[in-house]
Design a protein around this motif. Structure first.
Motif, short mmCIF file in Angstrom:
data_model
loop_
_atom_site.label_atom_id
_atom_site.label_comp_id
_atom_site.label_asym_id
_atom_site.label_seq_id
_atom_site.Cartn_x
_atom_site.Cartn_y
_atom_site.Cartn_z
N ASP A 255 0.96 -1.50 -0.09
CA ASP A 255 -0.08 0.50 0.22
C ASP A 255 1.49 1.17 -0.19
N GLU A 256 2.41 1.28 0.93
CA GLU A 256 3.00 2.49 0.71
C GLU A 256 3.79 2.28 -0.79
N ASN A 257 4.09 1.45 -1.02
CA ASN A 257 4.83 1.12 -2.29
C ASN A 257 3.99 1.45 -3.75
N ASN A 258 2.95 0.07 -3.82
CA ASN A 258 3.00 0.07 -5.07
C ASN A 258 1.17 -0.01 -4.67
N PRO A 259 0.68 0.77 -4.35
CA PRO A 259 -0.72 1.35 -3.90
C PRO A 259 -0.80 0.61 -5.22
N GLY A 260 -2.77 -0.08 -4.43
CA GLY A 260 -3.64 -1.00 -5.86
C GLY A 260 -3.28 -2.29 -6.13
N ASP A 261 -1.63 -2.36 -6.05
CA ASP A 261 -1.66 -3.39 -6.45
C ASP A 261 -1.95 -4.73 -5.67
N LYS A 262 -2.37 -6.18 -6.54
CA LYS A 262 -2.92 -7.34 -5.79
C LYS A 262 -2.10 -8.30 -4.62
N LEU A 263 -2.40 -8.59 -3.65
CA LEU A 263 -1.80 -9.26 -2.89
C LEU A 263 -2.67 -10.31 -2.31
N ILE A 264 -2.04 -12.02 -3.17
CA ILE A 264 -2.40 -13.62 -2.86
C ILE A 264 -2.21 -14.22 -1.93
N PRO A 265 -2.33 -14.31 -0.58
CA PRO A 265 -1.71 -15.53 0.17
C PRO A 265 -2.18 -16.47 -0.65
N PHE A 266 -1.48 -17.40 -0.43
CA PHE A 266 -1.64 -18.85 -1.20
C PHE A 266 -0.22 -19.77 -0.08
N SER A 267 -0.49 -20.88 0.11
CA SER A 267 0.99 -21.82 0.21
C SER A 267 0.47 -23.01 -1.09
N ALA A 268 1.66 -23.37 -1.10
CA ALA A 268 2.93 -24.14 -2.18
C ALA A 268 3.21 -25.66 -2.23
N ALA A 269 3.42 -25.64 0.17
CA ALA A 269 3.07 -26.73 0.03
C ALA A 269 1.29 -27.64 0.30
N TYR A 270 0.44 -26.58 0.43
CA TYR A 270 -0.85 -27.31 0.32
C TYR A 270 -0.96 -27.19 -1.51
N GLU A 271 -1.01 -26.76 -1.65
CA GLU A 271 -1.47 -26.37 -3.27
C GLU A 271 -0.66 -27.85 -4.13
N SER A 272 0.59 -28.07 -3.13
CA SER A 272 1.08 -29.07 -4.65
C SER A 272 0.83 -30.94 -3.38
N GLU A 273 -0.02 -30.54 -2.76
CA GLU A 273 -0.43 -31.45 -1.75
C GLU A 273 -1.77 -31.76 -2.81
N LEU A 274 -2.52 -31.07 -2.67
CA LEU A 274 -3.97 -30.74 -3.64
C LEU A 274 -3.27 -31.31 -5.21
N ALA A 275 -2.33 -30.42 -6.58
CA ALA A 275 -1.64 -31.00 -6.83
C ALA A 275 -2.00 -32.22 -6.94
N ALA A 276 -0.96 -32.94 -6.29
CA ALA A 276 -0.80 -35.12 -6.66
C ALA A 276 -1.85 -35.30 -6.05
N ILE A 277 -3.49 -34.89 -6.32
CA ILE A 277 -4.82 -35.67 -6.41
C ILE A 277 -5.38 -35.76 -8.13
N GLU A 278 -4.96 -36.47 -8.41
CA GLU A 278 -5.66 -36.59 -10.11
C GLU A 278 -6.80 -36.43 -10.32
N ASP A 279 -7.78 -37.66 -9.46
CA ASP A 279 -9.45 -37.82 -9.47
C ASP A 279 -9.80 -36.01 -9.04
N PRO A 280 -10.71 -35.76 -9.38
CA PRO A 280 -11.22 -33.97 -8.95
C PRO A 280 -12.28 -34.16 -7.82
N VAL A 281 -12.87 -35.57 -8.35
CA VAL A 281 -13.66 -35.64 -6.48
C VAL A 281 -13.10 -35.88 -5.72
N GLU A 282 -11.83 -36.88 -5.90
CA GLU A 282 -11.31 -36.41 -4.52
C GLU A 282 -10.70 -35.48 -4.22
#
Length: 398
Positions: A255-282
């Protein structure tokens, strides 16, 4: 003085390449989770080891852009072929302090950033003694400053090089000269203005530039002219509980240096866990049980939007396709995505608005309701338009 504001009434020229095939690069310090993020979001297998400069050469992949309108059209037409819009993402090796002067193979890495059109800036927001931090300890604002300073320093050096190479010739021209001389002097003055802006600690993308200035800036391929989306990599625990001590600090810095830019929190560890599951339903079941859906759809759509990209559709029994183009594109520019011959001989465009088609339930019902719009070749195409290009050569695309 800050750059002049855009004159009202002018058609705004956008920073960046005038292309529909734009790319976004994943940028950050070493060991902040860039390659883990890239692997998970693109289902790739780029090395993601616990040491600096694990990634040397940039790796490129495409991801589909989520769009419920595309899904609805596919369900409606049940086509033989389905082609969604795509975003091209490139994994770039980590930058370190001094990269602009060549540290850590910095020149090569900065050249890779120059080749992309936007930036996913990954910043580390988790503590883990088993994952080495290149600076010894986790301090997000310092890391953010490091990356931005290196990009600005590189831009300043590039602009100074241009100024030094042309200054003597410009001074020799004096106050007169030909039309070509005047053009060169105007370009030189703009470059000096941009150099002073960047040297003062500001990104080019945060300036208010005239169309003429933007056209000159676009020819320089400056690093700080590229749009940025900040991705804060938090631990799985923090992501699922939606709480992290570093996030307020990162948000304050943005906000102080580049106001208007978007910040999105994520977890690479958690997303990797989800990405390893091939079945969309699971995968959905695991995400629901843990209380944390993937944030990748939001990241992809945000990056796509930051590049000023949108898409229109062609739809029929043979194919439903989302075609990418820049916002503000004319019908002829959109048609050129499909084939130059269609664009060159375009006569008119039949346009269905998605909301109108969905409400009507079918093309026939939409036409009966008088909701089919006829547009000329110089009309502006809008996000989500479903189009039929009518070409003088008979090469139309539905």
């Amino acid at each position: 003085m800050p750059p002049k504001k855009q004159q009202s009434g002018d058609e705004k020229v956008l920073l960046g390449r005038p292309s529909n095939n734009l790319k976004i690069g994943v940028v950050g310090l070493p060991n902040v989770g860039k390659s883990t993020f890239f692997n998970a979001i693109t289902s790739s297998s780029v090395p993601a080891e616990n040491y600096p400069f694990c990634t040397i050469d940039p790796t490129e992949s495409r991801v589909a852009v989520p769009d419920e309108r595309f899904d609805w059209l596919c369900e409606q037409y049940k086509p033989a072929s389905r082609v969604p819009a795509h975003l091209t993402i490139i994994d770039i090796a980590g930058l370190v302090k001094g990269a602009s002067a060549g540290a850590g193979l910095g020149n090569a890495f900065l050249s890779n950033i120059s080749a992309v059109d936007g930036i996913f800036h990954v910043v580390r927001a988790f503590n883990d003694p088993d994952v080495v931090h290149v600076e010894g300890e986790v301090e997000p604002t310092r890391d953010l400053e490091t990356i931005h300073n290196e990009l600005r320093l590189k831009d300043t050096a590039m602009l100074n090089k241009y100024i030094e190479a042309n200054q003597r010739n410009i001074e020799r021209m004096g106050g007169g000269g030909s039309v070509d001389d005047k053009k060169k002097k105007d370009e030189f003055n703009v470059i000096v203005k941009v150099r002073d802006w960047v040297a003062s600690g500001k990104d080019v993308r945060k300036g208010e530039w005239s169309n003429k200035e933007v056209e000159i800036i676009n020819g320089q391929y400056l690093l700080t002219a590229k749009p940025v989306t900040y991705l804060a990599n938090v631990s799985e625990r923090d992501y699922l509980r939606k709480k992290n001590k570093f996030l307020p600090v990162i948000k304050k810095w943005i906000d102080e240096n580049n106001p208007g830019d978007k910040l999105i929190p994520f977890s690479a560890a958690y997303e990797s866990e989800l990405a390893a599951i091939e079945d969309p339903v699971e995968k959905n079941k695991v995400a629901e049980e843990k209380g944390g859906p993937s944030v990748f759809p939001k990241i992809i759509v945000t990056g796509y939007d930051q590049l000023n990209l949108m898409h229109f559709f062609t739809a029929g029994a043979k194919e439903v396709r989302a075609w990418t183009c820049r916002r503000g594109a004319k019908m002829t520019d959109a048609a050129r995505n499909i084939h130059n011959d269609i664009a060159n001989s375009l006569i008119q465009v039949d346009v269905m608005k998605f909301d109108d088609l969905k409400a009507a339930g079918s093309e026939n019902a939409l036409k009966a309701a008088g909701k089919l719009h006829i547009r000329g070749k110089d009309a502006i195409i809008e996000d989500g338009d479903i189009v039929y290009f009518r070409s003088g050569e008979g090469r139309a695309k539905k």
